[in-house]
Design a protein around this motif. Structure first.
Motif, mmCIF file in Angstrom:
data_model
loop_
_atom_site.group_PDB
_atom_site.id
_atom_site.type_symbol
_atom_site.label_atom_id
_atom_site.label_comp_id
_atom_site.label_asym_id
_atom_site.label_seq_id
_atom_site.Cartn_x
_atom_site.Cartn_y
_atom_site.Cartn_z
ATOM 1 N N ASN A 27 0.844 -1.192 0.000
ATOM 2 C CA ASN A 27 0.000 0.000 0.000
ATOM 3 C C ASN A 27 0.886 1.252 0.000
ATOM 4 O O ASN A 27 2.118 1.154 -0.089
ATOM 5 N N HIS A 28 0.255 2.429 0.126
ATOM 6 C CA HIS A 28 1.013 3.686 0.063
ATOM 7 C C HIS A 28 1.985 3.851 1.232
ATOM 8 O O HIS A 28 2.954 4.592 1.133
ATOM 9 N N SER A 29 1.740 3.127 2.324
ATOM 10 C CA SER A 29 2.636 3.171 3.477
ATOM 11 C C SER A 29 3.714 2.096 3.412
ATOM 12 O O SER A 29 4.422 1.860 4.396
ATOM 13 N N GLN A 30 3.820 1.407 2.273
ATOM 14 C CA GLN A 30 4.786 0.329 2.055
ATOM 15 C C GLN A 30 4.550 -0.854 2.992
ATOM 16 O O GLN A 30 5.487 -1.569 3.365
ATOM 17 N N SER A 107 -0.376 -0.350 -8.784
ATOM 18 C CA SER A 107 -1.637 0.354 -9.051
ATOM 19 C C SER A 107 -2.846 -0.557 -8.892
ATOM 20 O O SER A 107 -3.597 -0.768 -9.840
#
Length: 150
Positions: A27-30, A107
């Motif tokens: 996710n965007h927080s890795q 994505s």
């Protein structure tokens, strides 16, 4: 009934070579997405066995959608894991030597949903992976996830 189930009816629990795909989703927080599996009762990356006539990319896309409800616009091939380190015996006695083609999903779109193969889906920080981590998943993450995160 799928290919592996049909094969198991013929040979029982004897070791087989199992080709499949595993998908690393960040996710965007890795944080990495893991599935709590119903068959092994441990945490694993999404993935599964190739069906007759599928490409490995099709296997990865199908398994990602089936197990998580997510689709990926692009799957990046990371590499292959095989050999004696990829041996696994399921709780039901089935033995496999995995040939795992590892992909990273970029994505992703969709809403997380659990299917019949899973009890839960969660994102975990790389430094706080669950103790009940599937041993094959542990090898996948040590080989590929830590390289992605750097």
């Amino acid at each position: 009934m799928g290919y592996i189930e049909e094969l198991r009816e013929m040979i029982g629990t004897r070791p087989i070579i199992l080709n499949g795909s595993a998908i690393i989703v960040l996710n965007h927080s890795q944080e990495v997405l893991l599935q709590l599996r119903t068959d092994t009762n441990d945490w694993s990356v999404p993935g599964g066995a190739m069906e007759i006539g599928e490409t490995l990319e099709e296997t990865a896309s199908r398994e990602l959608l089936e197990e998580t409800g997510l689709k990926s616009e692009m799957l990046q091939f990371l590499g292959v894991l095989s050999g004696k380190d990829m041996y696994y015996q399921y709780p039901n006695g089935n033995e496999v030597y995995n040939v795992i083609h590892v992909f990273q999903a970029d994505s992703v779109a969709g809403s997380l949903r659990v299917d019949e193969e899973g009890q839960d889906l969660q994102y975990f920080p790389i430094e706080k992976l669950p103790e009940e981590l599937n041993p094959v998943t542990e090898r996948i993450l040590h080989k590929y996830l830590f390289a992605i995160a750097e």
